[in-house]
Design a protein around this motif. Structure first.
Motif, PDB file in Angstrom:
ATOM      1  N   UNK A 184       1.332  -1.094  -0.043  1.00 25.98           N
ATOM      2  CA  UNK A 184       0.537   0.246  -0.094  1.00 25.98           C
ATOM      3  C   UNK A 184       0.903   1.436   0.105  1.00 25.98           C
ATOM      4  N   UNK A 185       1.863   0.823   0.913  1.00 23.16           N
ATOM      5  CA  UNK A 185       3.186   2.620   0.863  1.00 23.16           C
ATOM      6  C   UNK A 185       3.285   2.455  -0.825  1.00 23.16           C
ATOM      7  N   UNK A 186       3.441   1.467  -0.905  1.00 24.37           N
ATOM      8  CA  UNK A 186       4.708   1.916  -2.236  1.00 24.37           C
ATOM      9  C   UNK A 186       3.768   2.079  -3.661  1.00 24.37           C
ATOM     10  N   UNK A 187       2.370   1.456  -3.818  1.00 24.52           N
ATOM     11  CA  UNK A 187       1.393   2.749  -4.590  1.00 24.52           C
ATOM     12  C   UNK A 187       1.401   4.023  -4.381  1.00 24.52           C
ATOM     13  N   UNK A 188       1.889   4.478  -3.263  1.00 28.52           N
ATOM     14  CA  UNK A 188       1.423   6.249  -2.657  1.00 28.52           C
ATOM     15  C   UNK A 188       3.531   6.412  -3.477  1.00 28.52           C
ATOM     16  N   UNK A 189       4.464   5.797  -2.753  1.00 30.99           N
ATOM     17  CA  UNK A 189       5.595   5.881  -3.628  1.00 30.99           C
ATOM     18  C   UNK A 189       6.072   6.148  -4.767  1.00 30.99           C
ATOM     19  N   UNK A 190       5.823   5.789  -5.043  1.00 36.64           N
ATOM     20  CA  UNK A 190       5.695   5.672  -6.334  1.00 36.64           C
ATOM     21  C   UNK A 190       4.837   6.105  -7.420  1.00 36.64           C
ATOM     22  N   UNK A 191       4.394   7.270  -6.800  1.00 36.53           N
ATOM     23  CA  UNK A 191       3.690   7.843  -7.887  1.00 36.53           C
ATOM     24  C   UNK A 191       4.028   9.002  -8.253  1.00 36.53           C
ATOM     25  N   UNK A 192       4.607   8.864  -9.727  1.00 41.72           N
ATOM     26  CA  UNK A 192       5.371   9.860  -9.934  1.00 41.72           C
ATOM     27  C   UNK A 192       6.963   9.756 -10.113  1.00 41.72           C
ATOM     28  N   UNK A 206       6.747   7.792 -16.194  1.00 44.56           N
ATOM     29  CA  UNK A 206       6.722   7.922 -14.414  1.00 44.56           C
ATOM     30  C   UNK A 206       5.409   6.782 -14.231  1.00 44.56           C
ATOM     31  N   UNK A 207       5.193   6.547 -12.803  1.00 46.47           N
ATOM     32  CA  UNK A 207       4.334   5.687 -12.985  1.00 46.47           C
ATOM     33  C   UNK A 207       3.094   5.868 -11.910  1.00 46.47           C
ATOM     34  N   UNK A 208       2.110   6.194 -12.356  1.00 49.10           N
ATOM     35  CA  UNK A 208       0.590   6.573 -11.500  1.00 49.10           C
ATOM     36  C   UNK A 208      -0.022   5.810 -10.728  1.00 49.10           C
ATOM     37  N   UNK A 209      -0.924   5.977  -9.779  1.00 45.93           N
ATOM     38  CA  UNK A 209      -1.649   5.078  -9.308  1.00 45.93           C
ATOM     39  C   UNK A 209      -3.523   5.474 -10.331  1.00 45.93           C
ATOM     40  N   UNK A 210      -3.840   4.691 -10.313  1.00 47.68           N
ATOM     41  CA  UNK A 210      -5.096   3.947 -10.803  1.00 47.68           C
ATOM     42  C   UNK A 210      -5.994   4.451 -10.219  1.00 47.68           C
ATOM     43  N   UNK A 211      -7.366   4.266 -10.181  1.00 51.82           N
ATOM     44  CA  UNK A 211      -8.059   4.642  -9.718  1.00 51.82           C
ATOM     45  C   UNK A 211      -8.734   3.528  -8.393  1.00 51.82           C
ATOM     46  N   UNK A 262       9.472  -7.327  -1.287  1.00 57.73           N
ATOM     47  CA  UNK A 262      10.753  -7.155  -2.404  1.00 57.73           C
ATOM     48  C   UNK A 262      10.586  -5.874  -3.362  1.00 57.73           C
ATOM     49  N   UNK A 263      10.993  -4.420  -3.552  1.00 60.21           N
ATOM     50  CA  UNK A 263       9.658  -3.519  -4.527  1.00 60.21           C
ATOM     51  C   UNK A 263       9.916  -3.789  -5.220  1.00 60.21           C
ATOM     52  N   UNK A 264      10.699  -4.653  -6.226  1.00 59.66           N
ATOM     53  CA  UNK A 264      10.959  -4.911  -7.576  1.00 59.66           C
ATOM     54  C   UNK A 264       9.856  -5.901  -7.838  1.00 59.66           C
ATOM     55  N   UNK A 265       9.446  -6.970  -7.233  1.00 62.99           N
ATOM     56  CA  UNK A 265       8.533  -7.999  -7.092  1.00 62.99           C
ATOM     57  C   UNK A 265       7.255  -7.201  -6.748  1.00 62.99           C
ATOM     58  N   UNK A 301      -3.077  -1.498 -10.034  1.00 65.50           N
ATOM     59  CA  UNK A 301      -3.471  -0.770  -8.649  1.00 65.50           C
ATOM     60  C   UNK A 301      -2.334   0.176  -8.939  1.00 65.50           C
ATOM     61  N   UNK A 302      -1.265   0.319 -10.156  1.00 66.36           N
ATOM     62  CA  UNK A 302      -0.322   1.320 -10.426  1.00 66.36           C
ATOM     63  C   UNK A 302      -0.503   1.134 -12.461  1.00 66.36           C
ATOM     64  N   UNK A 303      -0.185   2.430 -12.713  1.00 65.87           N
ATOM     65  CA  UNK A 303      -0.230   1.925 -14.141  1.00 65.87           C
ATOM     66  C   UNK A 303       1.383   2.865 -14.704  1.00 65.87           C
ATOM     67  N   UNK A 304       1.440   2.576 -16.115  1.00 68.47           N
ATOM     68  CA  UNK A 304       2.555   4.086 -17.164  1.00 68.47           C
ATOM     69  C   UNK A 304       2.149   5.366 -16.740  1.00 68.47           C
ATOM     70  N   UNK A 305       2.566   6.560 -16.544  1.00 61.70           N
ATOM     71  CA  UNK A 305       2.016   7.490 -17.198  1.00 61.70           C
ATOM     72  C   UNK A 305       1.964   8.378 -18.473  1.00 61.70           C
TER      73      UNK A 305
END
Length: 363
Positions: A52-60, A149-154, A78-81, A91-95
């Protein structure tokens, strides 16, 4: 009435609501990177708290960005996994290239603007806006290159909304094992409704204070008060924050610490940090001396009941406060040394121990 009951009545000061439930906090799980077991348990959506933290952290950020070590050391993922899992499960996608401009560094943005003889002044958001207004879609794509970059999906936003307390508990981690993601998870389980973030942290700080008071760990009690004061400041509840900082000042001048021995004055701090914050809050509230004295008297009455001993009388402690706020630390030192010398003249080590349950200051 026992000490626990006295403190529970005397120090109950909830942040936003009248009643705050508390879960028993578990501490010191970060020692040698041991993972708190609750962080290895999946949430109802199948994600781990660290994910859940990674979703927020990776955004942008770029997909290839170097991940912070705390994902593995504190949260056991493991963040990469986990990143691949979050993309796969949408949960996330390419921007888009335009959305990815935020992943570029300031020199890169300024260099692109300078190449077109455009202004390079302003904040990062201003530079990005200027590029979007003056560059074609193809030019923006070339500028970003592989730095998509990565972005958060709905779907990701829904997760962050459902587990709203996780990101903030990570960002405002008290670093002493009281308020963190693990304890926030435990705390939320005690409620049958969605508690406010402030109620979660306040309940944990309050519970820690009561536990430390029962153990007579005065240094830890002061840390708990400092966390409560900081939270009230963030909530812009400055008058109640002042109450907590006055309690901290009273504790800092008491001579008490985490050990059963009263501090010798030579080991005490006379330039007391809390006085600077008190000064700032008093000025912002435009509080007159009489009003501050009233606040101090109240803070003294609520704090002294939990202390085995205090070097100073309330009048002397108030005088120390005004001296400290004026930067007159020498007089604070003199007052405390005077009381220490009086104590040595009037009481033996044995009598002091019998009366207060403390060892005499060691010179």
């Amino acid at each position: 009435m026992g000490l626990f009951d006295v403190l529970k009545r005397a120090f109950k000061e909830p942040s936003k609501s009248n009643e705050v439930k508390v879960a028993e906090p578990r501490r010191n799980f970060d020692e040698e990177f041991t993972i708190d077991p609750i962080l290895t348990k999946k949430l109802s959506n199948g994600l781990l708290p660290g994910e859940v933290l990674l979703i927020d952290w990776i955004s942008g950020k770029r997909k290839s960005v170097k991940h912070s070590k705390y994902f593995e050391r504190t949260y056991g993922i493991e963040p990469s996994k986990s990143l691949k899992k979050l993309v796969r499960q949408e949960y996330i996608a390419e921007a888009t290239p335009a959305e990815s401009l935020s992943s570029l560094k300031l020199p890169e943005l300024k260099g692109a603007l300078k190449a077109k003889q455009l202004k390079v002044s302003g904040k990062k958001a201003d530079l990005i806006s200027r590029i979007n207004e003056n560059f074609t879609e193809g030019e923006v794509g070339s500028l970003v290159g592989e730095g998509i970059a990565m972005k958060i999906t709905p779907k990701g936003e829904e997760v962050l909304n459902e587990h709203y307390y996780i990101v903030l508990a990570h960002r405002l981690d008290s670093k002493d094992g009281v308020y963190n993601v693990a304890n926030a998870l435990r705390q939320v389980k005690q409620f049958d409704y969605r508690p406010k973030n402030g109620d979660i942290s306040w309940g944990l700080f309050q519970q820690a204070y009561i536990e430390h008071a029962q153990e007579f760990n005065y240094g830890l009690m002061t840390n708990d008060l400092r966390h409560m004061a900081g939270q009230l400041e963030r909530e812009k509840n400055f008058k109640r924050a002042l109450f907590q900082y006055l309690r901290i000042f009273i504790m800092d001048t008491s001579g008490l610490n985490n050990s059963p021995r009263l501090d010798h004055p030579k080991y005490m701090m006379f330039d007391i940090p809390a006085s600077d914050t008190i000064n700032r809050i008093v000025e912002s509230l435009e509080m007159e001396d009489d009003a501050l004295i009233t606040e101090f008297d109240y803070a003294w009455s609520k704090t002294i009941v939990g202390l085995k001993y205090h070097y100073l009388t309330p009048e002397e402690c108030l005088r120390c406060l005004f001296c400290s706020m004026d930067g007159n630390h020498e007089e604070v030192e003199e007052l405390i040394y005077n009381e220490y010398n009086r104590l040595k003249r009037e009481m033996s080590e044995k009598t002091f121990r019998e009366k207060y349950g403390l060892d005499f200051p060691m010179d």
